[in-house]
Enzyme design. Structure first.
Site, PDB file in Angstrom:
ATOM      1  N   ASN A   1      -9.384 -14.265  26.044  1.00  0.00           N
ATOM      2  CA  ASN A   1      -9.130 -15.504  25.324  1.00  0.00           C
ATOM      3  C   ASN A   1     -10.388 -15.932  24.572  1.00  0.00           C
ATOM      4  OD1 ASN A   1      -8.357 -18.912  26.266  1.00  0.00           O
ATOM      5  ND2 ASN A   1      -7.529 -17.736  24.588  1.00  0.00           N
TER       6      ASN A   1
ATOM      7  N   TYR B   1      -5.431 -24.086  34.409  1.00  0.00           N
ATOM      8  CA  TYR B   1      -4.669 -23.313  33.427  1.00  0.00           C
ATOM      9  C   TYR B   1      -5.058 -21.846  33.484  1.00  0.00           C
ATOM     10  CZ  TYR B   1      -3.474 -21.083  29.062  1.00  0.00           C
ATOM     11  OH  TYR B   1      -3.004 -20.179  28.150  1.00  0.00           O
TER      12      TYR B   1
ATOM     13  N   ARG C   1     -26.202  -9.499 -18.296  1.00  0.00           N
ATOM     14  CA  ARG C   1     -26.993 -10.721 -18.423  1.00  0.00           C
ATOM     15  C   ARG C   1     -26.788 -11.677 -17.243  1.00  0.00           C
ATOM     16  NH1 ARG C   1     -25.461 -15.100 -22.771  1.00  0.00           N
ATOM     17  NH2 ARG C   1     -24.327 -13.312 -23.581  1.00  0.00           N
TER      18      ARG C   1
ATOM     19  N   GLY D   1      -0.337 -19.912  27.985  1.00  0.00           N
ATOM     20  CA  GLY D   1       0.220 -20.445  26.760  1.00  0.00           C
ATOM     21  C   GLY D   1       1.305 -21.469  27.028  1.00  0.00           C
TER      22      GLY D   1
ATOM     23  N   HIS E   1      -0.051  -7.710  27.145  1.00  0.00           N
ATOM     24  CA  HIS E   1      -0.702  -7.724  25.824  1.00  0.00           C
ATOM     25  C   HIS E   1      -1.031  -6.309  25.337  1.00  0.00           C
ATOM     26  CE1 HIS E   1      -1.221 -11.782  24.356  1.00  0.00           C
ATOM     27  NE2 HIS E   1      -1.416 -12.191  25.594  1.00  0.00           N
TER      28      HIS E   1
END
Length: 518
Positions: free
Chosen positions: A202, A60, A286, A67, A90
């Protein structure tokens, strides 16, 4: 350049911690470990990939598209071009750019993931990343465009492109073409090997780097807010016995108890309450240990989540070169960072709310037990036209409200993207960016609180109700440190410059705070 006089941070021999990433962001150089086993593991991954390619194996992102395009086979003669296309398409990030400090943290996080030796990259790629850090050539990376799975693809494409001599870097504080900067430093651009574009992009390096920065800022803010609470208690003539160790021994949250101990020490509480103290202060005084203590108790979990992610191989596929396995999975998913940052921003926003409520008590004559309205130092007839910290309190309320508005968890806003391949995503980078914005807003509230609390304590001294000698060492140090940036407010003046100066000191960690070991 990185400062060569500083100790290098070593990659490949042992786990890194948050502080290592911050050291690199701040200028420490880096080096790759000399252990032979480390080099063998890295080399085995790239050699195994080369052998698979020679045998026409299917991998892959190496011999397939990315993708949803994983079913598309890449012709052998085009495999070498695929990484270039990955970082090129990208290149669509928008928004503001991360600064160089953050960019160095991002480089460190990515280098450490690849240095695990399970990404199938060449040793040369690790050397190139280290060379960028040591030459202080930091990719200019846009903040927006990541959904946090498949990791930080779009922002990390700017790292991949710079390694190949494309896009821009920060050099000596200025934006500079990467090709020219690399040439001037004698760093040849890389032609990325078939798996290296995917290995660089990735993964979770951006969100993890931001988480390291957020963790450190939140830790300092926690300790500073504890000491600011001590000043607010003094300004409001509060009851220091709300922080008695016996009281907290019956509710054994260790972080909460640690905050109570800081306050008890800063207020120099003795064995018995002074006469005339209010029996029970309002909750923002407090219950301060109960608010701040949530973050104090969450810190070990947050550190574990961040540092485990930092020390993980978080790309896909995982390449086990020594065992000769290609393992397809989803380690790019940033769910742990998303949870850590969604949790952190909630706890930090609660600090903003706490500090804003304390400030509201200090300026209000109904609740501040004898201090002038809005803590104004004006005297006589001039008191009528002076308004002290009235607008500062409004500003603090605005910043607190915005911080609280941003606490909606980012991780629940998963979107289905990329042809429904990325149909469940982490939103970890958005969560981390949100956390940093909430920290910024909360720091602004604390800056406003600091000016007001110091004014309130000094008013008590001027009214003869406190003496400097009666103040603890920590409280006195903080009072004097704030006064280096902001003088006593006699007459109204614009305070924005002083607020910014206090913020700068805070972000440089120049204020005295309790030690975490206390």
């Amino acid at each position: 350049m990185s400062n060569p006089s500083l100790t290098p941070v070593e990659f490949g021999a042992s786990r890194l911690c948050i502080e290592d990433v911050l050291a690199i962001a701040g200028g420490h150089p880096v080096r790759l470990a000399a252990e032979p086993a480390f080099r063998r593991r890295v080399d085995a991954g790239s050699a195994f990939l080369d052998s698979l390619l020679a045998e026409h194996g299917e991998i892959y992102g190496v011999t397939t598209g990315y993708g949803d395009s994983c079913t598309v086979a890449i012709p052998p003669q085009l495999v070498a071009d695929l990484p270039h296309h990955l970082y090129t398409y990208h290149g669509c990030g928008l928004g503001a750019m991360f600064d160089a400090y953050t960019g160095r943290a991002i480089l460190a996080a990515r280098l450490n993931s690849l240095a695990q030796g399970y990404s199938g990259v060449r040793w040369q790629l690790l050397e190139q990343l280290a060379a960028l850090i040591n030459a202080d050539l930091v990719p200019v990376i846009p903040e927006e465009g990541s959904v946090g799975a498949s990791g930080d693809l779009t922002p990390l494409s700017y790292v991949a492109a710079v390694l190949a001599g494309e896009r821009d870097v920060y050099k000596a504080g200025a934006v500079y073409p990467a090709a020219k900067a690399l040439a001037e430093h004698g760093i040849p651009p890389l032609r990325l090997a078939p798996k290296e574009g995917l290995a660089l992009m990735n993964g979770t390096a951006v969100m993890t780097a931001l988480a390291c920065l957020a963790y450190r800022r939140a830790d300092y803010l926690l300790r500073l807010s504890s000491r600011m609470t001590a000043l607010a208690s003094l300004a409001c003539a509060g009851n220091s016995y709300h922080f008695d160790p016996k009281l907290f021994s019956v509710k054994p949250h260790p972080g909460q108890n640690r905050v109570a101990a800081w306050l008890h020490a800063d207020l120099q509480a003795g064995e018995a309450p002074r006469e005339g103290l209010r029996l029970q202060d309002r909750y923002s005084l407090r219950c301060a240990p109960h608010v701040l203590g949530v973050l104090a108790d969450a810190q070990p979990m947050l550190r574990q989540f961040i540092e485990n992610e930092l020390n993980s191989a978080n790309d896909n596929p995982i390449i086990d070169g020594e065992g000769e396995h290609v393992l397809h999975g989803g380690h790019f998913y940033g769910g742990h960072i998303a949870f850590a940052m969604d949790s952190l921003k909630n706890m930090v926003a609660n600090i903003a709310d706490l500090m804003d409520r304390q400030l509201a008590l200090m300026v209000d004559t109904r609740y501040n037990h004898g201090l002038p309205s809005n803590l104004s130092g004006a005297q006589g007839e001039r008191a009528a036209i002076n308004h002290g910290f009235k607008a500062v309190q409004i500003g603090a309320s605005s910043w607190a409200a915005e911080a609280l508005k941003l606490t909606m968890p980012a991780s629940v806003f998963s979107r289905s993207t990329e042809c429904h391949n990325q149909d469940k995503v982490s939103m970890g980078t958005i969560a981390a960016r949100d956390a940093l914005r909430v920290l910024q807003l909360t720091e602004q509230v604390v800056a406003a609180h600091a000016l007001a609390a110091v004014q309130g304590v000094e008013l008590r001294i001027r009214q003869g109700e406190l003496t400097r000698e009666a103040l603890s060492e920590g409280v006195l140090a903080l009072l004097d440190e704030v006064r280096t940036q902001s003088a006593f407010l006699h007459e109204d003046r614009a305070l924005d410059g002083e607020l910014r100066a206090v913020l700068a000191m805070m972000r440089a960690e120049h204020f005295s705070v309790p030690e975490q070991s206390a």
